[in-house]
Write an enzyme that holds these catalytic residues in place. Sequence first.
Site: not given
Length: 258
Positions: A48, A72, A76
Amino acid sequence: VIHLAAFKAAGESMIHPHKYSLNNLSGTINLLGAMLEHGCRNIVFSSSAAVYGEPNYLPIDEEHPQSPENYYGFTKLKIEEFLSWYEKIHGLAHAKLRYFNAAGYDVTGKIMGLEQNPANLLPIVMETAKGWREKLKIFGDDYDTPDGTCIRDYVHVSDLARAHTLALEHLGKGKGSLTVNLGSQEGISVKEMADTAKTITGVDFKVEMADRRPGDPAKLVASSKRAQELLGWEAKNSSPEQLISSTWHVYKSKAAPL
Ligand SMILES: NC(=O)c1ccc[n+]([C@@H]2O[C@H](COP(=O)([O-])OP(=O)(O)OC[C@H]3O[C@@H](n4cnc5c(N)ncnc54)[C@H](O)[C@@H]3O)[C@@H](O)[C@H]2O)c1
């Protein structure tokens, strides 16, 4: 293996980080273990733009420093690091595909399911146009952008899907691991997206300006030059009109999800 499974709500990840550790981090470690056990050599991973955090410069290329603003994005980034180590130690080849804002619906109309409780802009715009939400809230109109609202790089899921096929072919031919941004290289503001959606849906839905959200950079735009060079990929279906029309095509005939 194409590894898309993850929890992806940035805000929630700051409230329940352990949930994200268990699913995104432990889940990936388990998957890598299963790959090793079964002699599976190639993995395409949904990374991402969240791995970059606040941009130092635009457009963001793959060499941009990585400093995620939320847990988050941290998951990643850590998975990207696992992949580099598993390549070094076990010889697993990977494609780290750093999507910018995924949007739009399958243009062939095969996938018609609606996301429940969406957190991304376009499904929320659609739910507002359908009257399932009273209004669209725009978080901040005092950013340093032409209309004051945040600018993002939206990339159509059909373009993303094509990049996965190309990445699998690349790995399958033994051309080695790669890390690429997948974005349209065009910045669209939240207000522009809402205005275009009003035109395409024909619904003049209510828009309300709200306070900024913490951790939202004013502008995020990708450079996808490397994806072009390594995979021959570029976004072809990612104009705001294509993103909104393909999504509205699915939403317009649907009843509200339960
Ligand atoms: N949507 C975006 O803008 C965006 C941007 C960058 C990266 N990504 C990444 O792309 C991937 C797909 O995103 P999406 O937008 O389609 O999200 P999504 O939430 O619609 O899809 C993720 C799917 O993974 C499933 N899943 C989660 N954990 C699982 C598990 N442990 N086992 C099996 N299934 C599990 C969920 O049920 C869901 O169906 C995610 O990894 C996400 O982090 C998405």
